[in-house]
Design a protein around this motif. Structure first.
Motif, PDB file in Angstrom:
ATOM      1  N   GLN A  58       5.662   1.430   1.838  1.00  0.00           N
ATOM      2  CA  GLN A  58       6.267   1.826   0.647  1.00  0.00           C
ATOM      3  C   GLN A  58       7.475   1.644   0.855  1.00  0.00           C
ATOM      4  O   GLN A  58       7.776   1.038   0.062  1.00  0.00           O
ATOM      5  N   ALA A  59       8.227   1.985   1.883  1.00  0.00           N
ATOM      6  CA  ALA A  59       9.893   2.353   2.528  1.00  0.00           C
ATOM      7  C   ALA A  59       9.956   0.285   2.516  1.00  0.00           C
ATOM      8  O   ALA A  59      10.725   0.412   2.426  1.00  0.00           O
ATOM      9  N   LEU A  60       9.381  -0.508   2.635  1.00  0.00           N
ATOM     10  CA  LEU A  60       9.204  -1.970   2.554  1.00  0.00           C
ATOM     11  C   LEU A  60      10.454  -2.593   1.293  1.00  0.00           C
ATOM     12  O   LEU A  60       9.698  -2.249   0.068  1.00  0.00           O
ATOM     13  N   SER A  61      10.562  -3.470   1.462  1.00  0.00           N
ATOM     14  CA  SER A  61      11.514  -4.396   0.590  1.00  0.00           C
ATOM     15  C   SER A  61      10.239  -5.246  -0.300  1.00  0.00           C
ATOM     16  O   SER A  61      10.722  -6.621  -0.175  1.00  0.00           O
ATOM     17  N   THR A  62       9.456  -4.948  -0.556  1.00  0.00           N
ATOM     18  CA  THR A  62       8.341  -5.901  -1.259  1.00  0.00           C
ATOM     19  C   THR A  62       7.607  -4.841  -2.584  1.00  0.00           C
ATOM     20  O   THR A  62       7.319  -4.578  -2.671  1.00  0.00           O
ATOM     21  N   THR A  63       6.893  -6.230  -3.185  1.00  0.00           N
ATOM     22  CA  THR A  63       6.030  -6.026  -4.396  1.00  0.00           C
ATOM     23  C   THR A  63       5.121  -6.945  -4.199  1.00  0.00           C
ATOM     24  O   THR A  63       4.138  -6.300  -4.937  1.00  0.00           O
ATOM     25  N   THR A  64       4.993  -7.524  -3.264  1.00  0.00           N
ATOM     26  CA  THR A  64       3.188  -8.625  -3.208  1.00  0.00           C
ATOM     27  C   THR A  64       3.240  -8.539  -1.346  1.00  0.00           C
ATOM     28  O   THR A  64       4.197  -8.402  -0.700  1.00  0.00           O
ATOM     29  N   VAL A  65       2.152  -8.773  -1.777  1.00  0.00           N
ATOM     30  CA  VAL A  65       1.209  -9.013  -0.524  1.00  0.00           C
ATOM     31  C   VAL A  65       2.144  -9.796   0.922  1.00  0.00           C
ATOM     32  O   VAL A  65       2.052 -10.293   1.546  1.00  0.00           O
ATOM     33  N   ALA A  66       2.325 -10.749   0.024  1.00  0.00           N
ATOM     34  CA  ALA A  66       3.248 -12.296   0.977  1.00  0.00           C
ATOM     35  C   ALA A  66       4.709 -10.803   1.123  1.00  0.00           C
ATOM     36  O   ALA A  66       5.007 -11.629   2.582  1.00  0.00           O
ATOM     37  N   ASP A  67       4.860 -10.903   0.524  1.00  0.00           N
ATOM     38  CA  ASP A  67       6.530  -9.877   1.172  1.00  0.00           C
ATOM     39  C   ASP A  67       6.499  -9.006   2.094  1.00  0.00           C
ATOM     40  O   ASP A  67       6.935  -8.759   3.417  1.00  0.00           O
ATOM     41  N   ALA A  68       4.796  -8.271   2.481  1.00  0.00           N
ATOM     42  CA  ALA A  68       4.927  -6.892   3.408  1.00  0.00           C
ATOM     43  C   ALA A  68       4.821  -8.199   4.543  1.00  0.00           C
ATOM     44  O   ALA A  68       4.641  -7.988   6.218  1.00  0.00           O
ATOM     45  N   LEU A  69       4.345  -8.990   5.041  1.00  0.00           N
ATOM     46  CA  LEU A  69       3.271  -9.528   6.044  1.00  0.00           C
ATOM     47  C   LEU A  69       4.438 -10.142   6.162  1.00  0.00           C
ATOM     48  O   LEU A  69       3.841 -10.741   7.785  1.00  0.00           O
ATOM     49  N   LYS A  70       5.522 -10.692   6.103  1.00  0.00           N
ATOM     50  CA  LYS A  70       6.243 -11.987   6.496  1.00  0.00           C
ATOM     51  C   LYS A  70       6.856 -10.937   7.853  1.00  0.00           C
ATOM     52  O   LYS A  70       7.657 -11.126   8.405  1.00  0.00           O
ATOM     53  N   TYR A  71       7.005  -9.308   7.793  1.00  0.00           N
ATOM     54  CA  TYR A  71       7.089  -8.431   8.573  1.00  0.00           C
ATOM     55  C   TYR A  71       6.507  -8.686  10.024  1.00  0.00           C
ATOM     56  O   TYR A  71       6.550  -7.766  10.528  1.00  0.00           O
TER      57      TYR A  71
END
Length: 842
Positions: A58-71
């Protein structure tokens, strides 16, 4: 345009490891977080894995699953431009079709093109996002989970209480988003079958014009423009139900979007594309998992999917020759039955059978409806003895297509593929008070030592003199674990229905694309926890816990004073059945053996109630009377969040530090790679098996967590270095040993999170090196880029403002450096933009 996107997609070839325990989880909560399940140290996954969960997610600047996986390390996200552009994942340069995406253990499928648009899945209903190279190894899992080169697992949130949250977001480029999430838990009902049922409903609506400005510079042009046809409107509704081993999920997504296309000047002297796309995706799935007879486990999965896609470029202003108005309808039925057997605690055997039926219909010229029957079977074995872990599996896949097309269907596929993994874990852990060394180090050792326990209440009172009474003493709990692993996996991906049957492009003679993966890696986890003795205040809220902590009672003599003559004889029994004594005090106090008059308790293990308390520690089935106390790994006893939640002001006095390191070197070989080539002219492409690629690389991740009082800090980083080469034709000097297009040699991320109570600041930095995008010209290189995102969030408890329970505010700045980088040439991303989010919890 559709053919161009198809060609681009076909031509293409953590952040952190999972936190070991609660030491990496910040204790403050907001309306989007909850106290998660308590995790016990067990066997580590043999396959390389990376996970983002809970507060970190939740802390990351993410809205979709793709945004989270780039990390994650080893991951490349391809974004086809625009706020509504297609987003696909590529892991270790295997290609999007080699990556399986699973929601609660059941795969998201697309028989048409084999890819999953990760932009369609929101994080608002997700509890964790995990990436496994090869596949996760469980003692009972479906055959489909063995059939991918890499797997992404999306786990939906399991509700713990009734709640309702509403979220409103205003973002750049005329973007509006509204979300609502409702959760419920049935504690008591007239229908007993409903007790324990829990679930959620999550909905989202988004509307954006997506008309962001861009500047494109090259050797021959320097143009400032505004992105056109990048709008999107979509709605998403999903819900889930859980009860025991049963889980279900229903999902519906409806969107209309523009297909912005590449930044290419048209004859109208404008950078514009007129393609439009409509999507309607629906699926419903269910899973049931049950263990019986102590050694057996069965799981059944079922899913139905219905997808509709319309792609249209047939507009008067379209100046291209390719004018289409195509409609695609896809149905998919899936079922799986899995069985696992554990003849001994160190050995697990399993087998499973999956069947999937897919149907694709389209109104293309000379296209006939295609039916595909896909069957998979697997046999697998896993061993976990001491620190040694090993796993082996053999997967069989059979695919058969049916069509009445003019040239017939492709030949059936029938293949066997193996996988082998091995690992060894070195582990140390313990528990000790800093002020004294006379106590055993673990709960089990305490139960085995009865000499130091006073036998009468009077003796217990005397022990107050020698037992430490310092409220400043601090207990230290530590854990260290090093795992060395190696694995090999051979897998193939069958040609998709587009590859085989797409009009004027498909090739029915395509062979499967084979992948061989080798991996050697190491994983180290270390954590240390300092707990002040004031935590004993918490135990007063949980009297059943005291039965396992008799030394705590010595500091609470008022408890013993009620029944000293009985409690001193059988403290662990009396604490559970005090009502028995009140009925027959003269009998129970003289002859405890008369307690057998209560067979429902005593008959389970009469020898346990004898004076030999060490027997008690050897009978885990007795612990079932207090499941919230018992744990086979006593070092995680402090992770019982349900206890600490009674006294958060005591829990906040903890100091916890953890460090996780992970590194893997790998090698991939892909044979018969499926690519799209212009063999019949510029506007007529064909699918072909072309080439052999070789990739070697290094993935590494580092994660550190620190928590002291109201303060918390997290540092996460990932590194990917890889050499992905084309080794198809040694005689072709222009391409042999040249890098594969779109594969950067070096990329890394760095994320820092600082929190104080419910105020949190997150900064994320990502660097991606240069990469080729065409062999036609050595100068066709995408420049390296750096991306910085920042997020500031605050949640305020508003219980006094009934009915609100919390109010949250979040400000995000995306691409702080305003680098309009490209994942694909002439598809610039938006650059700096802002998001402001208001969350109300009830």
């Amino acid at each position: 345009m559709g053919l161009l996107l198809l060609a681009i997609a076909a031509r293409g070839a953590s952040l952190t490891p999972a936190p070991a325990d609660s030491t990496g989880t910040r204790h403050h909560l907001d309306s989007l977080q909850h106290v998660g399940e308590v995790e016990v140290y067990g066997k580590r996954p043999i396959a390389t894995s990376q996970t983002l969960r809970g507060a970190d997610l939740q802390a990351l600047s993410t809205t979709t699953v793709a945004d989270a996986l780039k990390y994650f390390a080893g991951v490349q996200i391809k974004d086809y431009g625009g706020l509504g552009g297609l987003k696909t994942i590529n892991v270790r340069s295997l290609g999007a079709q080699h990556v399986g995406v699973y929601v609660d253990g059941i795969r998201i499928t697309n028989a048409q093109n084999g890819t999953v648009d990760l932009g369609k899945f929101s994080l608002s209903s997700m509890e964790s996002v995990a990436l496994y190279n090869a596949n996760k190894l469980d003692n009972c899992q479906s055959a489909s989970e063995y059939a991918s080169g890499a797997t992404v697992y999306l786990r939906t949130r399991r509700p713990v209480k009734d709640s309702l949250s509403v979220q409103l977001r205003r973002a750049s480029f005329s973007t509006w988003t509204a979300k609502a999430n409702g959760q419920f838990v049935v504690h008591s009902s007239k229908l007993s079958v409903l007790n324990g049922l829990r679930g959620f409903i999550d909905g989202e609506w988004t509307d954006t014009r997506g008309d962001y400005p861009f500047r494109y510079r090259s050797e021959f042009e320097d143009t400032v423009g505004r992105r056109a046809n990048s709008d999107i409107r979509y709605g998403r509704v999903e819900g889930a139900l859980f009860k025991g081993g049963f889980s279900s999920h229903i999902y519906y997504y409806d969107s209309e979007r523009g297909c912005p296309g590449g930044i290419v000047r048209r004859l109208s002297d404008k950078y514009i594309n007129v393609g439009r796309e409509w999507d309607r995706d629906f699926f419903v799935q269910a899973s049931f998992n049950h263990e019986f007879a102590g050694h057996h486990r069965v799981k059944a999965n079922a899913k139905y999917t219905n997808e509709y896609l319309r792609y249209c470029t047939d507009y008067p202003e379209n100046q291209n020759t390719a004018r289409v108005n195509n409609h695609y309808r896809q149905e998919d039925g899936y079922g799986a039955l899995c069985y696992g057997y554990m003849p001994w605690p160190w050995l697990s055997l399993s087998t499973s059978y999956d069947v999937r039926y897919s149907k694709l219909a389209a109104d293309l010229k000379k296209f006939s409806t295609v039916h595909r029957l896909d069957q998979k079977e697997v046999v697998a074995a896993q061993m976990n003895a001491g620190g040694i872990q090993a796993a082996a599996s053999m997967l069989h896949q059979h695919l058969h297509d049916f069509t009445i097309a003019h040239v017939g269907a492709a030949d059936p596929l029938d293949r066997w593929t193996p996988a082998v993994s091995v690992a060894y874990t070195f582990q140390t852990s313990g528990f000790r008070p800093q002020t004294s060394d006379y106590r055993p180090q673990t709960i089990d050792q305490r139960l085995q030592i009865s000499d130091y326990r006073p036998q009468t209440f009077e003796q217990k009172q005397q022990t107050l003199d020698y037992r430490p009474q310092t409220s400043d003493s601090r207990h230290v709990r530590y854990h260290s674990e090093l795992t060395l692993r190696a694995w090999y996996k051979k897998i193939f991906r069958a040609p998709t229905l587009n590859d085989l049957y797409y009009t004027q492009v498909g090739n029915r003679n395509l062979q499967p694309e084979y992948t061989k993966q080798w991996n050697i890696g190491a994983e180290w986890h270390w954590s240390k926890e300092y707990t002040p003795s004031e935590k004993s205040k918490v135990y007063s809220q949980k009297p059943e816990v005291y039965s396992q902590k008799p030394e705590v009672y010595s500091q609470k003599p008022e408890v013993y004073s009620q029944k000293p003559e009985v409690y001193s004889q059988k403290p662990e029994v009396y604490s559970q059945k005090s009502e028995v004594y009140s009925q027959n005090p003269e009998v129970y106090s003289q002859k405890p053996e008369v307690y057998s008059q209560n067979p429902e308790v005593y008959s389970q293990n009469p020898e346990v109630y004898s004076q030999k308390s060490e027997v008690y520690s050897q009978k885990p089935e007795v612990y079932s009377q207090n499941p919230e106390v018992y744990s086979q790994k006593s070092e995680v006893y402090s992770q019982k969040s349900e206890v600490y939640s009674q006294k958060p002001e005591v829990y906040s006095q903890k100091t916890m530090v953890s460090l996780d390191l992970q590194a893997d070197v790998y090698q991939n070989k892909i044979e018969n790679r499926i690519v799209c080539l212009p063999l019949k002219g510029t506007y007529s492409w064909s699918m072909m098996n072309y080439g052999y690629t070789f990739c070697r690389g290094l993935n590494a991740t580092v994660s550190a967590h620190y928590l002291r009082g109201a303060w918390s800090a997290t540092l996460m980083s990932s590194l990917t270095w890889q050499d992905d080469l084309n080794r198809t034709d040694p005689g072709d000097e222009d391409t042999y040993n040249m890098p594969i297009c779109y594969s950067p040699r070096l990329s890394y991320t760095l994320t820092g999170i600082i929190g104080w109570r419910t105020l949190q600041l997150t900064t994320s930095y990502m660097h991606v090196g240069e990469r080729m995008w065409s062999y036609a010209d050595p100068e066709d290189i995408l420049k390296p880029y750096n991306n910085v995102d920042m997020k500031l969030s605050y949640t305020h408890s508003a219980a006094h403002l009934s009915p609100l329970t919390s109010v949250g505010l979040c400000l995000e700045v995306i691409d702080v450096l305003n680098e309009q980088y490209e994942h694909l040439p002439r598809y610039p991303l938006p650059g700096r933009n802002y998001r402001l989010t208001l969350t109300l919890g009830i």
